[in-house]
Each structure stands twice: as C-alpha cells, then as structure tokens.
Design a protein around this motif. Structure first.
Motif, PDB file in Angstrom:
ATOM      1  N   ALA A  26       0.823  -1.234   0.105  1.00 28.25           N
ATOM      2  CA  ALA A  26      -0.058   0.042   0.028  1.00 28.25           C
ATOM      3  C   ALA A  26       0.981   1.232  -0.015  1.00 28.25           C
ATOM      4  O   ALA A  26       0.586   2.441  -0.704  1.00 28.25           O
ATOM      5  CB  ALA A  26      -0.851   0.043   1.263  1.00 28.25           C
ATOM      6  N   ARG A  27       1.997   1.418   0.754  1.00 25.81           N
ATOM      7  CA  ARG A  27       2.805   2.297   0.815  1.00 25.81           C
ATOM      8  C   ARG A  27       3.511   2.696  -0.676  1.00 25.81           C
ATOM      9  O   ARG A  27       3.817   3.947  -0.793  1.00 25.81           O
ATOM     10  CB  ARG A  27       4.020   2.318   2.001  1.00 25.81           C
ATOM     11  N   ASN A  28       3.566   1.513  -1.144  1.00 26.71           N
ATOM     12  CA  ASN A  28       4.475   1.584  -2.691  1.00 26.71           C
ATOM     13  C   ASN A  28       3.278   1.590  -3.709  1.00 26.71           C
ATOM     14  O   ASN A  28       3.761   1.824  -4.747  1.00 26.71           O
ATOM     15  CB  ASN A  28       5.473   0.690  -2.916  1.00 26.71           C
ATOM     16  N   ALA A  29       2.146   2.087  -3.501  1.00 24.22           N
ATOM     17  CA  ALA A  29       1.188   2.307  -4.308  1.00 24.22           C
ATOM     18  C   ALA A  29       1.162   0.954  -5.341  1.00 24.22           C
ATOM     19  O   ALA A  29       0.940   1.146  -6.703  1.00 24.22           O
ATOM     20  CB  ALA A  29       1.158   3.453  -4.888  1.00 24.22           C
ATOM     21  N   SER A  30       1.287  -0.333  -4.886  1.00 23.78           N
ATOM     22  CA  SER A  30       1.595  -1.356  -6.050  1.00 23.78           C
ATOM     23  C   SER A  30       0.262  -1.916  -6.043  1.00 23.78           C
ATOM     24  O   SER A  30      -0.372  -2.371  -5.106  1.00 23.78           O
ATOM     25  CB  SER A  30       2.728  -2.428  -5.386  1.00 23.78           C
ATOM     26  N   ARG A  31      -0.279  -2.215  -7.313  1.00 25.82           N
ATOM     27  CA  ARG A  31      -1.423  -2.872  -7.709  1.00 25.82           C
ATOM     28  C   ARG A  31      -1.132  -4.372  -7.727  1.00 25.82           C
ATOM     29  O   ARG A  31      -0.401  -4.883  -8.315  1.00 25.82           O
ATOM     30  CB  ARG A  31      -1.739  -2.518  -9.045  1.00 25.82           C
ATOM     31  N   VAL A  32      -2.068  -5.109  -6.822  1.00 29.71           N
ATOM     32  CA  VAL A  32      -2.048  -6.523  -6.829  1.00 29.71           C
ATOM     33  C   VAL A  32      -3.241  -6.926  -7.644  1.00 29.71           C
ATOM     34  O   VAL A  32      -4.270  -6.727  -7.347  1.00 29.71           O
ATOM     35  CB  VAL A  32      -2.447  -7.142  -5.317  1.00 29.71           C
ATOM     36  N   VAL A  33      -2.821  -7.634  -8.835  1.00 20.84           N
ATOM     37  CA  VAL A  33      -3.864  -8.084  -9.944  1.00 20.84           C
ATOM     38  C   VAL A  33      -4.429  -9.230  -9.454  1.00 20.84           C
ATOM     39  O   VAL A  33      -5.655  -9.799 -10.079  1.00 20.84           O
ATOM     40  CB  VAL A  33      -3.361  -8.124 -11.063  1.00 20.84           C
ATOM     41  N   CYS A  34      -3.899 -10.122  -8.493  1.00 21.17           N
ATOM     42  CA  CYS A  34      -4.420 -11.448  -8.063  1.00 21.17           C
ATOM     43  C   CYS A  34      -3.779 -11.823  -6.793  1.00 21.17           C
ATOM     44  O   CYS A  34      -2.492 -11.405  -6.757  1.00 21.17           O
ATOM     45  CB  CYS A  34      -4.413 -12.641  -9.093  1.00 21.17           C
ATOM     46  N   MET A  35      -4.383 -12.239  -5.992  1.00 21.31           N
ATOM     47  CA  MET A  35      -3.821 -12.842  -4.729  1.00 21.31           C
ATOM     48  C   MET A  35      -4.574 -14.208  -4.477  1.00 21.31           C
ATOM     49  O   MET A  35      -5.717 -14.514  -4.355  1.00 21.31           O
ATOM     50  CB  MET A  35      -4.422 -11.919  -3.758  1.00 21.31           C
ATOM     51  N   THR A  36      -3.693 -15.203  -4.128  1.00 17.61           N
ATOM     52  CA  THR A  36      -4.378 -16.722  -3.965  1.00 17.61           C
ATOM     53  C   THR A  36      -3.341 -17.479  -3.052  1.00 17.61           C
ATOM     54  O   THR A  36      -2.027 -17.295  -2.980  1.00 17.61           O
ATOM     55  CB  THR A  36      -4.386 -17.288  -5.331  1.00 17.61           C
ATOM     56  N   ARG A  37      -4.124 -18.297  -2.505  1.00 17.78           N
ATOM     57  CA  ARG A  37      -3.134 -19.261  -1.289  1.00 17.78           C
ATOM     58  C   ARG A  37      -2.580 -20.277  -2.496  1.00 17.78           C
ATOM     59  O   ARG A  37      -2.914 -20.568  -3.589  1.00 17.78           O
ATOM     60  CB  ARG A  37      -4.189 -19.880  -0.681  1.00 17.78           C
ATOM     61  N   ARG A  38      -1.812 -21.234  -1.777  1.00 19.63           N
ATOM     62  CA  ARG A  38      -0.969 -22.285  -2.341  1.00 19.63           C
ATOM     63  C   ARG A  38      -2.211 -23.395  -3.069  1.00 19.63           C
ATOM     64  O   ARG A  38      -1.936 -23.825  -4.186  1.00 19.63           O
ATOM     65  CB  ARG A  38      -0.105 -22.947  -1.424  1.00 19.63           C
ATOM     66  N   GLU A  39      -2.954 -23.668  -2.227  1.00 26.19           N
ATOM     67  CA  GLU A  39      -4.024 -24.812  -2.448  1.00 26.19           C
ATOM     68  C   GLU A  39      -4.869 -24.641  -3.884  1.00 26.19           C
ATOM     69  O   GLU A  39      -4.989 -25.281  -4.520  1.00 26.19           O
ATOM     70  CB  GLU A  39      -4.737 -25.124  -1.282  1.00 26.19           C
ATOM     71  N   THR A  40      -5.196 -23.066  -4.010  1.00 29.05           N
ATOM     72  CA  THR A  40      -5.915 -22.860  -5.157  1.00 29.05           C
ATOM     73  C   THR A  40      -5.066 -23.152  -6.340  1.00 29.05           C
ATOM     74  O   THR A  40      -5.474 -23.624  -7.300  1.00 29.05           O
ATOM     75  CB  THR A  40      -6.059 -21.286  -5.067  1.00 29.05           C
ATOM     76  N   VAL A  41      -3.672 -22.789  -6.437  1.00 27.38           N
ATOM     77  CA  VAL A  41      -2.875 -23.072  -7.647  1.00 27.38           C
ATOM     78  C   VAL A  41      -2.689 -24.569  -7.660  1.00 27.38           C
ATOM     79  O   VAL A  41      -2.770 -25.081  -8.964  1.00 27.38           O
ATOM     80  CB  VAL A  41      -1.443 -22.431  -7.508  1.00 27.38           C
ATOM     81  N   GLU A  42      -2.484 -25.117  -6.434  1.00 24.89           N
ATOM     82  CA  GLU A  42      -2.282 -26.809  -6.791  1.00 24.89           C
ATOM     83  C   GLU A  42      -3.694 -27.501  -7.388  1.00 24.89           C
ATOM     84  O   GLU A  42      -3.555 -28.344  -8.024  1.00 24.89           O
ATOM     85  CB  GLU A  42      -1.973 -27.379  -5.366  1.00 24.89           C
ATOM     86  N   SER A  43      -4.911 -27.015  -7.184  1.00 22.35           N
ATOM     87  CA  SER A  43      -5.916 -27.253  -7.821  1.00 22.35           C
ATOM     88  C   SER A  43      -6.140 -27.151  -9.194  1.00 22.35           C
ATOM     89  O   SER A  43      -7.141 -27.497  -9.991  1.00 22.35           O
ATOM     90  CB  SER A  43      -7.090 -26.862  -7.022  1.00 22.35           C
ATOM     91  N   GLY A  44      -5.044 -26.454  -9.757  1.00 21.00           N
ATOM     92  CA  GLY A  44      -5.116 -26.138 -11.159  1.00 21.00           C
ATOM     93  C   GLY A  44      -5.298 -24.744 -11.699  1.00 21.00           C
ATOM     94  O   GLY A  44      -5.451 -24.489 -13.169  1.00 21.00           O
ATOM     95  N   TYR A  45      -5.247 -23.810 -10.936  1.00 19.12           N
ATOM     96  CA  TYR A  45      -5.603 -22.400 -11.343  1.00 19.12           C
ATOM     97  C   TYR A  45      -4.403 -21.778 -11.611  1.00 19.12           C
ATOM     98  O   TYR A  45      -3.526 -21.600 -10.738  1.00 19.12           O
ATOM     99  CB  TYR A  45      -6.334 -21.571 -10.126  1.00 19.12           C
ATOM    100  N   TRP A  46      -4.079 -21.411 -12.946  1.00 14.45           N
ATOM    101  CA  TRP A  46      -2.923 -20.625 -13.274  1.00 14.45           C
ATOM    102  C   TRP A  46      -3.328 -19.307 -14.071  1.00 14.45           C
ATOM    103  O   TRP A  46      -3.997 -19.420 -14.971  1.00 14.45           O
ATOM    104  CB  TRP A  46      -2.301 -21.538 -14.246  1.00 14.45           C
ATOM    105  N   PRO A  47      -3.251 -18.290 -13.210  1.00 19.65           N
ATOM    106  CA  PRO A  47      -3.741 -17.044 -13.587  1.00 19.65           C
ATOM    107  C   PRO A  47      -3.287 -16.546 -14.940  1.00 19.65           C
ATOM    108  O   PRO A  47      -2.153 -16.740 -15.221  1.00 19.65           O
ATOM    109  CB  PRO A  47      -3.355 -15.801 -12.354  1.00 19.65           C
ATOM    110  N   ASP A  48      -4.238 -15.861 -15.578  1.00 19.81           N
ATOM    111  CA  ASP A  48      -3.688 -15.334 -16.861  1.00 19.81           C
ATOM    112  C   ASP A  48      -2.891 -14.054 -16.813  1.00 19.81           C
ATOM    113  O   ASP A  48      -3.806 -12.984 -16.502  1.00 19.81           O
ATOM    114  CB  ASP A  48      -4.730 -15.185 -18.005  1.00 19.81           C
ATOM    115  N   LEU A  49      -1.550 -13.883 -16.662  1.00 24.25           N
ATOM    116  CA  LEU A  49      -0.884 -12.602 -16.223  1.00 24.25           C
ATOM    117  C   LEU A  49      -0.437 -11.805 -17.490  1.00 24.25           C
ATOM    118  O   LEU A  49       0.325 -12.620 -18.349  1.00 24.25           O
ATOM    119  CB  LEU A  49       0.365 -13.122 -15.315  1.00 24.25           C
ATOM    120  N   ARG A  50      -0.884 -10.591 -17.490  1.00 18.46           N
ATOM    121  CA  ARG A  50      -0.211  -9.935 -18.773  1.00 18.46           C
ATOM    122  C   ARG A  50       1.332  -9.704 -18.452  1.00 18.46           C
ATOM    123  O   ARG A  50       1.811  -9.770 -17.315  1.00 18.46           O
ATOM    124  CB  ARG A  50      -0.792  -8.493 -18.764  1.00 18.46           C
ATOM    125  N   GLU A  51       2.053  -9.331 -19.682  1.00 22.44           N
ATOM    126  CA  GLU A  51       3.437  -8.883 -19.529  1.00 22.44           C
ATOM    127  C   GLU A  51       3.643  -7.877 -18.645  1.00 22.44           C
ATOM    128  O   GLU A  51       3.052  -6.846 -18.614  1.00 22.44           O
ATOM    129  CB  GLU A  51       3.887  -8.760 -20.936  1.00 22.44           C
TER     130      GLU A  51
END
Length: 301
Positions: A26-51
């Motif tokens: 927040a102090r560095n005004a960083s935009r978080v486009v997605c936030m996820t726990r480990r288990e969500t990724v392990e279930s097969g979720y791979w976010p579509d991340l822009r360059e």
C-alpha cells in the motif's frame, strides 16, 4: 503484482507477515492483480498474467525441507511464468537434502525474468547466495516489520507468559513444570475457521472470478488470528517464547521478551541479525538461564 502463497491457516505469525506485506504494498502504491493461496494453484488455477506483472511470494520460514510444499510452489511458478520478474519476500533457509537445494537452483537458473530473494538473517543470506547463485539476494527484516502500527491492546496483567511451540519446530529446552501454551484459539474461532475453509473451496470452483471474495476471507482470518495473538502478548509483562513471531511481535510492540532456541536455529539466526543489541530482549542458551534473563529485561523498555 500477482501475490502467491497467501497464508490461509490458523497461524498468527503468517498473519503478521501478511499484514506487513500488505502495508508495504500500500505504501508503494503497488497494484495486486491477483492474490491466491497455495492450494488454489495446486487445484489447477494458473492466472492469466499480462506481460510485466511481477510474481510476488509470501515470506516466512518455508525455503528448505521442513515445509517443502511452499518451496515447490515457488519452483513451479518460476517454470510456469518464465519471463516474469519474481520477488520472494523475506524468508529463512534450511536445507538438509542437497538434491532439494539443487532443484531450487535449477528453477531459478532456468528463469528468464529477474529473481530477487529476500532473507531475514545473515546465515540464510550467505547460504542462499552460495546455493542459488542465479538470483539477486537481499537481507531484510521479517515482513511483519512492514506494518508500523503494532501496539499493546491493553496493559500487562501477567508477570511472565510462556509461549511455546508444540510441533516439529518446538524448542529443545522443555518448559519442565512451567505452565505454558501455544497461540490461543477458542472453539468459536475453530468453527469460524472451518466455515471459511468450506467457503474457500466453493470459491475455488471459479477462481478467476472470485479473487475479491477470496481476499476478503484472507483478511478476515488474519484479523481473527492477530486479535488473539496480540491479546495474549499484551497481557504479559515479559514473554518467554520459542516462536519467532512471539519474539518479533513482542519486540515491535515494545514488550520485553526472552527467546529460546527452536529446532533448527531460525530464532537464534534472527536474534543475532536484528535483536541482540536491544536492551529489552535476550536469548536463553539454557533453561536455567531463563529466570535471570526475565529479571534482566523487565522494565527495560
């Protein structure tokens, strides 16, 4: 940024780390486009991340053999998103198996983006620089220090509180006949935690559309965990602990504390790197030394 391995379990230490991480973002005004726990990724979720989106990994004590699932997630994400810069927030390192260290080095070495790894003690920094030469390595305090609002919730009502682990990281110095306990959770807390877990499983059915709702769950669990932990620490005049965040939170709140060794040395490493010159904290190398050190740190704040 894409924030991975966000903690979703009953552990005030991880909740404190996350609070510092989010405050820093927040102090560095960083935009978080997605936030996820480990288990969500392990279930097969791979976010579509822009360059240009940076991979951000939750800090803690997970790089090594003790909790391999977190290190494996880091390795998998580096392979899945080879062109994205990656930042691992402050960790401790402890490898017993050279093959697992080699797997981490291979994942980092094969990553085309820049990899920055932050370490919260000088021993981990030196070890990582040797074992993983392909990354940029930085020394940093635990991320909980990124939140600047830590304070007592009340005045002390107990002379000494013994906060001691009951797991594989527990102190080699048993409490003997001293009354001790670990982080407190009520029956209501545990029921709320089970409800949150079931809610998260439903949200994981469509993870790409439920990022905001998952974030709300993460923050709710963190708030519950921290409320209990800060209440326990606030009630003590002095804290005796083999939990790293028992030490870190007590120190950040200005509560005198005595530190015991954990099973693999991360407390002593952190204490020697950041805390040894503070007059209101001390490291106990034996159980017999604890009473004298408690008297020594009392009233030093």
């Amino acid at each position: 940024m894409a924030f991975f391995d966000y903690p979703f379990h009953l552990n005030p230490g991880d909740a404190a780390i996350a609070a510092g991480e989010l405050a820093w973002l927040a102090r560095n005004a960083s935009r978080v486009v997605c936030m996820t726990r480990r288990e969500t990724v392990e279930s097969g979720y791979w976010p579509d991340l822009r360059e240009g989106v940076t991979l951000l990994f939750h800090g803690g004590g997970n790089i090594g053999d003790l909790y391999p699932e977190h290190r494996v997630l880091l390795e998998r994400m580096l392979l899945r998103y080879p062109d994205h810069d990656a930042v691992m927030l402050p960790q401790s390192m402890n490898f017993r198996d050279p093959a697992k260290a080699a797997a981490l080095e291979a994942a980092v070495g094969g990553h085309r983006g820049r990899v920055t790894m932050m370490w919260r003690d000088t021993r981990s920094l030196g070890t990582a620089s040797r074992l993983v030469p392909g990354a940029r390595h930085l020394l940093s305090p635990d991320a909980a220090a990124g939140f600047t609002g830590w304070q007592r919730l009340s005045g002390p009502v107990t002379a000494v509180t013994h906060l001691l682990r009951h797991d594989e990281e527990s102190s080699s110095l048993p409490p003997g006949d001293i009354e001790s306990g670990d982080w407190p959770y009520s029956a209501t807390d545990k029921l709320a935690w089970q409800a949150m877990r079931w809610r998260h499983r439903l949200l994981d059915v469509t993870p790409a559309r439920t990022d905001g709702q998952r974030r709300d769950l993460y923050l709710c669990l963190s708030a519950m965990s921290l409320r209990n932990a800060l209440g326990l620490l606030s009630a003590a005049e002095v804290v005796v602990t083999d939990r790293l965040h028992g030490h870190i939170l007590s120190t950040l709140m200005g509560i005198p504390n005595v530190v015991l060794a954990d099973s693999y040395g991360k407390l002593r490493d952190y204490y020697e790197t950041w805390s040894r010159d503070l007059p209101f904290t001390a490291f106990a190398s034996s159980r017999d030394a604890v009473p004298g050190l408690v008297k020594e740190v009392q009233g030093k704040v």
